[in-house]
Write a protein that holds these residues in place. Structure first.
Motif, mmCIF file in Angstrom:
data_model
loop_
_atom_site.group_PDB
_atom_site.id
_atom_site.type_symbol
_atom_site.label_atom_id
_atom_site.label_comp_id
_atom_site.label_asym_id
_atom_site.label_seq_id
_atom_site.Cartn_x
_atom_site.Cartn_y
_atom_site.Cartn_z
ATOM 1 N N PHE A 115 0.834 -1.202 0.000
ATOM 2 C CA PHE A 115 0.000 0.000 0.000
ATOM 3 C C PHE A 115 0.870 1.254 0.000
ATOM 4 O O PHE A 115 0.539 2.253 -0.626
ATOM 5 C CB PHE A 115 -0.962 -0.011 1.186
ATOM 6 N N TYR A 116 1.976 1.204 0.708
ATOM 7 C CA TYR A 116 2.893 2.339 0.748
ATOM 8 C C TYR A 116 3.524 2.566 -0.629
ATOM 9 O O TYR A 116 3.674 3.701 -1.083
ATOM 10 C CB TYR A 116 3.981 2.093 1.794
ATOM 11 N N ILE A 117 3.881 1.505 -1.322
ATOM 12 C CA ILE A 117 4.453 1.623 -2.665
ATOM 13 C C ILE A 117 3.426 2.244 -3.611
ATOM 14 O O ILE A 117 3.737 3.177 -4.360
ATOM 15 C CB ILE A 117 4.947 0.244 -3.162
ATOM 16 N N GLY A 118 2.198 1.752 -3.578
ATOM 17 C CA GLY A 118 1.146 2.328 -4.413
ATOM 18 C C GLY A 118 0.876 3.781 -4.082
ATOM 19 O O GLY A 118 0.704 4.616 -4.975
ATOM 20 N N ALA A 119 0.855 4.102 -2.800
ATOM 21 C CA ALA A 119 0.610 5.484 -2.377
ATOM 22 C C ALA A 119 1.742 6.402 -2.809
ATOM 23 O O ALA A 119 1.505 7.538 -3.249
ATOM 24 C CB ALA A 119 0.420 5.537 -0.863
ATOM 25 N N HIS A 120 2.985 5.937 -2.703
ATOM 26 C CA HIS A 120 4.119 6.742 -3.148
ATOM 27 C C HIS A 120 3.985 7.068 -4.636
ATOM 28 O O HIS A 120 4.159 8.216 -5.052
ATOM 29 C CB HIS A 120 5.431 6.007 -2.875
ATOM 30 N N ALA A 121 3.652 6.063 -5.436
ATOM 31 C CA ALA A 121 3.474 6.296 -6.871
ATOM 32 C C ALA A 121 2.334 7.278 -7.123
ATOM 33 O O ALA A 121 2.465 8.209 -7.923
ATOM 34 C CB ALA A 121 3.230 4.971 -7.596
ATOM 35 N N ALA A 122 1.223 7.099 -6.414
ATOM 36 C CA ALA A 122 0.065 7.976 -6.624
ATOM 37 C C ALA A 122 0.363 9.414 -6.213
ATOM 38 O O ALA A 122 0.096 10.350 -6.971
ATOM 39 C CB ALA A 122 -1.138 7.441 -5.839
ATOM 40 N N ILE A 123 0.919 9.603 -5.039
ATOM 41 C CA ILE A 123 1.223 10.950 -4.535
ATOM 42 C C ILE A 123 2.321 11.605 -5.374
ATOM 43 O O ILE A 123 2.291 12.802 -5.619
ATOM 44 C CB ILE A 123 1.653 10.889 -3.050
ATOM 45 N N GLY A 124 3.279 10.797 -5.825
ATOM 46 C CA GLY A 124 4.432 11.321 -6.551
ATOM 47 C C GLY A 124 4.240 11.482 -8.048
ATOM 48 O O GLY A 124 5.186 11.811 -8.752
ATOM 49 N N HIS A 125 3.036 11.235 -8.554
ATOM 50 C CA HIS A 125 2.761 11.314 -9.996
ATOM 51 C C HIS A 125 3.706 10.407 -10.778
ATOM 52 O O HIS A 125 4.282 10.804 -11.791
ATOM 53 C CB HIS A 125 2.847 12.761 -10.493
ATOM 54 N N LEU A 126 3.832 9.181 -10.290
ATOM 55 C CA LEU A 126 4.688 8.181 -10.908
ATOM 56 C C LEU A 126 3.844 7.048 -11.465
ATOM 57 O O LEU A 126 2.803 6.716 -10.899
ATOM 58 C CB LEU A 126 5.653 7.591 -9.868
ATOM 59 N N ALA A 127 4.305 6.456 -12.532
ATOM 60 C CA ALA A 127 3.731 5.180 -12.970
ATOM 61 C C ALA A 127 4.343 4.106 -12.075
ATOM 62 O O ALA A 127 5.400 4.319 -11.475
ATOM 63 C CB ALA A 127 4.075 4.925 -14.430
ATOM 64 N N LEU A 128 3.694 2.971 -11.979
ATOM 65 C CA LEU A 128 4.213 1.865 -11.179
ATOM 66 C C LEU A 128 4.436 0.668 -12.087
ATOM 67 O O LEU A 128 3.493 0.170 -12.712
ATOM 68 C CB LEU A 128 3.238 1.500 -10.058
ATOM 69 N N LEU A 129 5.683 0.209 -12.159
ATOM 70 C CA LEU A 129 6.025 -0.984 -12.919
ATOM 71 C C LEU A 129 5.979 -2.171 -11.966
ATOM 72 O O LEU A 129 6.776 -2.262 -11.025
ATOM 73 C CB LEU A 129 7.414 -0.859 -13.549
ATOM 74 N N THR A 130 5.026 -3.062 -12.184
ATOM 75 C CA THR A 130 4.827 -4.214 -11.317
ATOM 76 C C THR A 130 4.220 -5.337 -12.139
ATOM 77 O O THR A 130 3.640 -5.096 -13.191
ATOM 78 C CB THR A 130 3.899 -3.862 -10.133
ATOM 79 N N ARG A 131 4.345 -6.555 -11.655
ATOM 80 C CA ARG A 131 3.609 -7.640 -12.309
ATOM 81 C C ARG A 131 2.481 -8.124 -11.411
ATOM 82 O O ARG A 131 1.789 -9.078 -11.715
ATOM 83 C CB ARG A 131 4.530 -8.768 -12.717
ATOM 84 N N ASP A 132 2.274 -7.447 -10.298
ATOM 85 C CA ASP A 132 1.230 -7.807 -9.341
ATOM 86 C C ASP A 132 0.263 -6.638 -9.228
ATOM 87 O O ASP A 132 0.235 -5.924 -8.239
ATOM 88 C CB ASP A 132 1.876 -8.131 -7.996
#
Length: 153
Positions: A115-132
């Motif tokens: 959840f912290y990883i997703g939140a960091h991406a969302a707050i930081g205007h980042l895309a998230l590279l994941t396979r999950d």
């Protein structure tokens, strides 16, 4: 060869970079037979178009596969992966998303770090590279998630 991530350049247009999830990095480091090819191609494609970012949680999760900090730093060189601190706002968002997850019946042992990883991406205007991607899509619907289009069997 099929693109690892369709329409990548367009999908990255509103993002200031790509936060790389630990599962992608570990796929490559361990030469995972099911995922290393996709993860390697996806990571290389992202690196062609934008900056790659890791945060302390990703760094910690990946560190499990290395015996020294020097070996880990060689695998995640700061010249390739920008290291970003976790924003305080991401901590708040992660907590709220985790609470929603628990209220929906999610298990207590599910890792808050996701959840912290997703939140960091969302707050930081980042895309998230994941396979999950499933949990990220459920709790961060506006997040640009770069994931495989099909699951491997």
């Amino acid at each position: 060869m099929i693109q690892a991530i369709p329409n990548l350049q367009a999908r990255l247009s509103a993002c200031r970079g790509v936060l790389v999830d630990s599962n992608v990095l570990l796929d490559i480091a361990t030469n995972d037979p099911d995922w290393s090819d996709w993860s390697g191609r996806a990571l290389a494609a992202c690196a062609e178009h934008t900056i790659l970012i890791v945060n302390p949680i990703v760094y910690a999760e990946v560190s499990i596969g290395y015996t020294t900090i020097e070996a880990l730093d060689a695998a995640l060189p700061p010249t390739v992966y920008r290291r970003e601190a976790l924003p305080w706002e991401a901590g708040f968002l992660a907590g709220k998303c985790f609470l929603l997850y628990r209220r929906r019946g999610g298990l207590r042992n599910s890792p808050l770090p996701d959840f912290y990883i997703g939140a960091h991406a969302a707050i930081g205007h980042l895309a998230l590279l994941t396979r999950d991607a499933a949990r990220y899509r459920s709790y961060f619907p506006a997040l640009e998630i770069l994931a495989p289009t099909r699951l491997r069997m």
